[in-house]
Design a protein around this motif. Structure first.
Motif, PDB file in Angstrom:
ATOM      1  N   GLN A 167      26.928 -49.956  11.580  1.00 37.22           N
ATOM      2  CA  GLN A 167      26.096 -49.730  10.404  1.00 37.22           C
ATOM      3  C   GLN A 167      25.950 -48.239  10.049  1.00 37.22           C
ATOM      4  OE1 GLN A 167      24.403 -52.562   8.949  1.00 37.22           O
ATOM      5  NE2 GLN A 167      23.079 -51.501   7.515  1.00 37.22           N
ATOM      6  N   ALA A 168      26.235 -47.346  10.985  1.00 35.34           N
ATOM      7  CA  ALA A 168      26.125 -45.905  10.693  1.00 35.34           C
ATOM      8  C   ALA A 168      27.350 -45.374   9.951  1.00 35.34           C
ATOM      9  CB  ALA A 168      25.921 -45.117  11.995  1.00 35.34           C
ATOM     10  N   GLY A 169      28.394 -46.184   9.855  1.00 33.70           N
ATOM     11  CA  GLY A 169      29.685 -45.668   9.399  1.00 33.70           C
ATOM     12  C   GLY A 169      29.696 -45.062   8.012  1.00 33.70           C
ATOM     13  N   ALA A 170      28.981 -45.688   7.081  1.00 35.23           N
ATOM     14  CA  ALA A 170      29.064 -45.181   5.705  1.00 35.23           C
ATOM     15  C   ALA A 170      28.457 -43.787   5.588  1.00 35.23           C
ATOM     16  CB  ALA A 170      28.392 -46.138   4.731  1.00 35.23           C
ATOM     17  N   LEU A 171      27.375 -43.533   6.336  1.00 35.83           N
ATOM     18  CA  LEU A 171      26.811 -42.178   6.278  1.00 35.83           C
ATOM     19  C   LEU A 171      27.795 -41.174   6.856  1.00 35.83           C
ATOM     20  CD1 LEU A 171      23.005 -42.595   7.102  1.00 35.83           C
ATOM     21  CD2 LEU A 171      24.244 -42.923   4.958  1.00 35.83           C
ATOM     22  N   GLU A 172      28.490 -41.598   7.908  1.00 37.31           N
ATOM     23  CA  GLU A 172      29.529 -40.727   8.473  1.00 37.31           C
ATOM     24  C   GLU A 172      30.629 -40.468   7.434  1.00 37.31           C
ATOM     25  OE1 GLU A 172      29.222 -39.599  11.530  1.00 37.31           O
ATOM     26  OE2 GLU A 172      28.025 -41.030  12.674  1.00 37.31           O
ATOM     27  N   SER A 173      30.909 -41.468   6.609  1.00 39.89           N
ATOM     28  CA  SER A 173      31.970 -41.268   5.611  1.00 39.89           C
ATOM     29  C   SER A 173      31.543 -40.203   4.596  1.00 39.89           C
ATOM     30  CB  SER A 173      32.321 -42.588   4.907  1.00 39.89           C
ATOM     31  OG  SER A 173      31.455 -42.871   3.823  1.00 39.89           O
ATOM     32  N   PHE A 174      30.256 -40.178   4.248  1.00 39.57           N
ATOM     33  CA  PHE A 174      29.796 -39.143   3.310  1.00 39.57           C
ATOM     34  C   PHE A 174      29.874 -37.763   3.962  1.00 39.57           C
ATOM     35  CE2 PHE A 174      27.000 -42.792   1.733  1.00 39.57           C
ATOM     36  CZ  PHE A 174      27.987 -43.235   0.871  1.00 39.57           C
ATOM     37  N   ALA A 175      29.550 -37.708   5.249  1.00 38.35           N
ATOM     38  CA  ALA A 175      29.666 -36.434   5.967  1.00 38.35           C
ATOM     39  C   ALA A 175      31.122 -35.967   6.007  1.00 38.35           C
ATOM     40  CB  ALA A 175      29.119 -36.589   7.383  1.00 38.35           C
ATOM     41  N   GLN A 176      32.021 -36.920   6.240  1.00 32.75           N
ATOM     42  CA  GLN A 176      33.435 -36.561   6.266  1.00 32.75           C
ATOM     43  C   GLN A 176      33.908 -36.146   4.870  1.00 32.75           C
ATOM     44  OE1 GLN A 176      35.100 -36.033   8.828  1.00 32.75           O
ATOM     45  NE2 GLN A 176      37.234 -35.969   8.185  1.00 32.75           N
ATOM     46  N   ALA A 177      33.376 -36.797   3.844  1.00 34.95           N
ATOM     47  CA  ALA A 177      33.712 -36.401   2.465  1.00 34.95           C
ATOM     48  C   ALA A 177      33.312 -34.942   2.238  1.00 34.95           C
ATOM     49  CB  ALA A 177      32.988 -37.310   1.468  1.00 34.95           C
ATOM     50  N   ARG A 178      32.155 -34.583   2.755  1.00 38.41           N
ATOM     51  CA  ARG A 178      31.689 -33.206   2.595  1.00 38.41           C
ATOM     52  C   ARG A 178      32.647 -32.233   3.278  1.00 38.41           C
ATOM     53  NH1 ARG A 178      25.710 -31.317   4.622  1.00 38.41           N
ATOM     54  NH2 ARG A 178      26.749 -31.467   6.641  1.00 38.41           N
ATOM     55  N   ARG A 179      33.148 -32.624   4.444  1.00 39.81           N
ATOM     56  CA  ARG A 179      34.114 -31.753   5.135  1.00 39.81           C
ATOM     57  C   ARG A 179      35.407 -31.640   4.321  1.00 39.81           C
ATOM     58  NH1 ARG A 179      32.616 -35.406   9.505  1.00 39.81           N
ATOM     59  NH2 ARG A 179      30.776 -34.506  10.495  1.00 39.81           N
ATOM     60  N   TYR A 180      35.860 -32.738   3.764  1.00 39.70           N
ATOM     61  CA  TYR A 180      37.082 -32.679   2.943  1.00 39.70           C
ATOM     62  C   TYR A 180      36.879 -31.738   1.749  1.00 39.70           C
ATOM     63  CZ  TYR A 180      39.006 -36.882   5.296  1.00 39.70           C
ATOM     64  OH  TYR A 180      39.503 -37.790   6.199  1.00 39.70           O
ATOM     65  N   LEU A 181      35.698 -31.812   1.135  1.00 42.23           N
ATOM     66  CA  LEU A 181      35.425 -30.937  -0.018  1.00 42.23           C
ATOM     67  C   LEU A 181      35.394 -29.474   0.418  1.00 42.23           C
ATOM     68  CD1 LEU A 181      32.709 -33.121  -1.746  1.00 42.23           C
ATOM     69  CD2 LEU A 181      34.952 -32.607  -2.699  1.00 42.23           C
ATOM     70  N   ALA A 182      34.792 -29.227   1.580  1.00 45.48           N
ATOM     71  CA  ALA A 182      34.739 -27.852   2.087  1.00 45.48           C
ATOM     72  C   ALA A 182      36.140 -27.324   2.366  1.00 45.48           C
ATOM     73  CB  ALA A 182      33.886 -27.794   3.351  1.00 45.48           C
ATOM     74  N   ASP A 183      37.061 -28.234   2.677  1.00 43.83           N
ATOM     75  CA  ASP A 183      38.443 -27.834   2.952  1.00 43.83           C
ATOM     76  C   ASP A 183      39.307 -27.806   1.693  1.00 43.83           C
ATOM     77  OD1 ASP A 183      37.856 -27.568   5.594  1.00 43.83           O
ATOM     78  OD2 ASP A 183      38.680 -29.500   6.219  1.00 43.83           O
ATOM     79  N   GLY A 184      38.683 -28.032   0.538  1.00 44.73           N
ATOM     80  CA  GLY A 184      39.437 -27.840  -0.696  1.00 44.73           C
ATOM     81  C   GLY A 184      39.696 -29.073  -1.531  1.00 44.73           C
ATOM     82  N   ALA A 185      39.288 -30.263  -1.043  1.00 42.31           N
ATOM     83  CA  ALA A 185      39.458 -31.448  -1.886  1.00 42.31           C
ATOM     84  C   ALA A 185      38.582 -31.315  -3.128  1.00 42.31           C
ATOM     85  CB  ALA A 185      39.094 -32.711  -1.112  1.00 42.31           C
ATOM     86  N   ARG A 186      39.037 -31.931  -4.200  1.00 43.27           N
ATOM     87  CA  ARG A 186      38.274 -31.858  -5.447  1.00 43.27           C
ATOM     88  C   ARG A 186      37.406 -33.106  -5.636  1.00 43.27           C
ATOM     89  NH1 ARG A 186      40.763 -30.410 -11.310  1.00 43.27           N
ATOM     90  NH2 ARG A 186      42.027 -29.075  -9.985  1.00 43.27           N
ATOM     91  N   VAL A 187      37.969 -34.253  -5.313  1.00 35.09           N
ATOM     92  CA  VAL A 187      37.288 -35.537  -5.485  1.00 35.09           C
ATOM     93  C   VAL A 187      37.487 -36.350  -4.208  1.00 35.09           C
ATOM     94  CG1 VAL A 187      37.312 -37.732  -6.736  1.00 35.09           C
ATOM     95  CG2 VAL A 187      37.641 -35.591  -7.975  1.00 35.09           C
TER      96      VAL A 187
END
Lengths: 407, 87
Positions: A167-187
């Motif tokens: 059940q914690a997975g989706a919040l982890e996905s948002f955290a990982q999304a934030r890391r991808y954005l910090a690394d240069g992803a746009r969307v």
């Protein structure tokens, strides 16, 4: 990693495929009505199972919402996510074909993978033999299948991943999304769905001992209630489109302001659970204090010991009855990987409309919990900051801080 | 297994069931000599089609042979025994 709110990634699109409905409007209206959508399972005959109830997505027709090629190639859980992704992209006004393919990323959460698809193939294996197992079993059951199919369908060739943390997975996905954005992803396409309703899928869940075995669907999932007796599972979830603050501009529902995760010590260690630490660390990450939080979307396990532990953690951080707490998942059941994704979507809508959604039934909260639980009616409130709490079976804790668009 | 001649319509039904139908490709059109690449079949899709032919029509198509069958016509010729005869 810490991100100041002003630069925090923005949620620009929401796609909901949940027991409360398909699309943001249906979901939000049903959530505010506060009427549970839990009932006897219809996806298969579960009447002889000890936990025959669930929250199913009403009126979901894959033929309408999933590309024809992908219907036989993927599991129901992937169908739900593909549909939610289409809704989220349209909501964000993001047209993948117009963006650089390597700057679009995908990270989803899954808890049970393609369990229904897998059961069909296992049945074919034992009934007819190995030559009868379809080639798509090799990709459809796998936790990363949803992320992969979203990536392929929309030509998103940036970083991709999957989080498996119940059940914690989706919040982890948002955290990982934030890391991808910090690394240069746009969307980034992120969030999660699950589809836990097949005989095999339901049987696997019974092992946790946390499913409600009550005979009345209306009383089967009563989080924070004196009569709590377990939870009811649900299917579906939500997909969020997350973008850099600078490019999101006025399309933003709100921001991912803070996040933290902890892992509990093993049972019998004598050491305390770590949920409180996750909440405090998420607030630190957002550079906010407990007093800044206007509403908490609880994990709401519906299991007495776990409800008490969560109430204790909330009380330790915010003080007795120190913050409004709500559990809209009481309407839908727990959607596993999809649950906190749906909570995040709901929290953003709540901040937008300045109203806290209800907890089904208006729980009879034991006084010892010292919770200010929002009851059966929505509660108007000015909401700038929301905290989402999620716990995954096996010791996962995660906390996410969302802020409204103008904070 | 002695069987009747398999037609393109038989194959169409099998393709629909095995791999699904793409929005932008008309399986009812003239696909006999379309390549599987043109039909947007990847290697897994061809493998699945070959597996269905084996389990439902009783004609074994070894993987090495399947990878050389590039169009629906080539599949039908193989199944109906012509390709074998020509070799």
């Amino acid at each position: 990693m810490s991100v100041l709110t002003a630069d925090a990634p923005a949620v620009t699109g929401i796609g909901v495929v949940a027991p409360t409905g398909i699309g943001v409007e249906e979901h939000w209206a049903a959530t505010l009505r506060g009427v549970p959508v839990i009932g006897p399972l219809t996806r298969f005959d579960a009447s002889r199972y000890p936990s025959p109830f669930g929250g199913e997505v009403p009126g979901f027709d894959a033929a309408e919402r999933v590309p024809g090629r992908l219907i036989p190639q993927t599991d129901h859980w992937t169908h739900l996510a593909l549909a939610a992704t289409d809704l989220a992209l349209a909501d964000a006004g993001v047209v993948p074909a117009e963006l650089p393919e390597y700057e679009m990323a995908v990270v989803t959460a899954s808890s049970s993978g393609g369990v229904e698809f897998g059961q069909r193939e296992i049945q074919a294996l034992w009934r007819d033999g190995p030559r009868h197992v379809g080639a798509y079993q090799s990709i459809a059951w796998f936790y990363a299948a949803t992320t992969g199919q979203i990536s392929i369908r929309h030509g998103m060739r940036g970083p991709c991943g999957v989080v498996v943390a119940e059940q914690a997975g989706a919040l982890e996905s948002f955290a990982q999304a934030r890391r991808y954005l910090a690394d240069g992803a746009r969307v980034v396409v992120s969030g999660g769905t699950d589809a836990p309703f097949s005989p095999y899928g339901l049987t696997c869940q019974l092992g946790s001992g946390r499913l409600s075995t009550g005979a009345d669907p209306a009383r089967a999932y009563l989080p924070f209630d004196a009569a709590a007796n377990g939870f009811v599972p649900g299917e579906g979830g939500a997909i969020l489109i997350i973008e850099q603050a600078a490019t999101a501009q006025d399309r933003s529902y709100g921001r991912i302001a803070g996040y933290a995760a902890t892992f509990d010590p093993p049972p019998g260690s004598g050491r305390p659970p770590t949920l409180e630490r996750a909440v405090r660390a998420a607030l630190d990450d957002a550079r906010l204090t407990p007093a800044d939080v206007d509403v908490v979307f609880a994990d709401a396990a519906g299991v007495p010991d776990l409800d008490r532990a969560e109430a204790d953690a909330i009380g330790a951080v915010f003080g007795p009855r120190g913050v409004p707490v709500t559990a809209p998942k009481s309407l839908t059941g727990r959607l596993y990987a999809g649950g906190p994704a749906l909570d995040a979507a709901t929290a953003l809508l709540a901040m937008h409309d300045s109203v806290i959604p209800p907890t089904a039934g208006g729980a009879d909260v034991p006084p010892g919990y010292a919770l200010d639980l929002v009851g059966a009616e929505p509660r108007p409130a000015r909401l700038r900051t929301a905290l989402i709490i999620a716990r995954g079976y096996g010791g996962f804790n995660a906390a996410l801080v969302l802020r409204g668009p103008n904070t | 297994m002695a069987t009747r001649e398999r037609t393109i319509d038989d194959l169409r039904a099998l393709m629909r069931a095995a791999v699904g139908e793409a929005d932008d490709i008309d399986l009812d059109g003239d696909i006999l000599d379309s390549t599987f690449t043109e039909l947007e079949y990847d290697s897994l899709a061809v493998l699945e089609l070959a597996a269905r032919i084996e389990t439902q029509w009783g004609v074994l198509i070894p993987e090495d042979d399947a990878s050389g069958l590039e169009t629906p016509r080539m599949f039908l010729d193989y199944v109906n025994g012509r390709a074998v005869a020509e070799r």
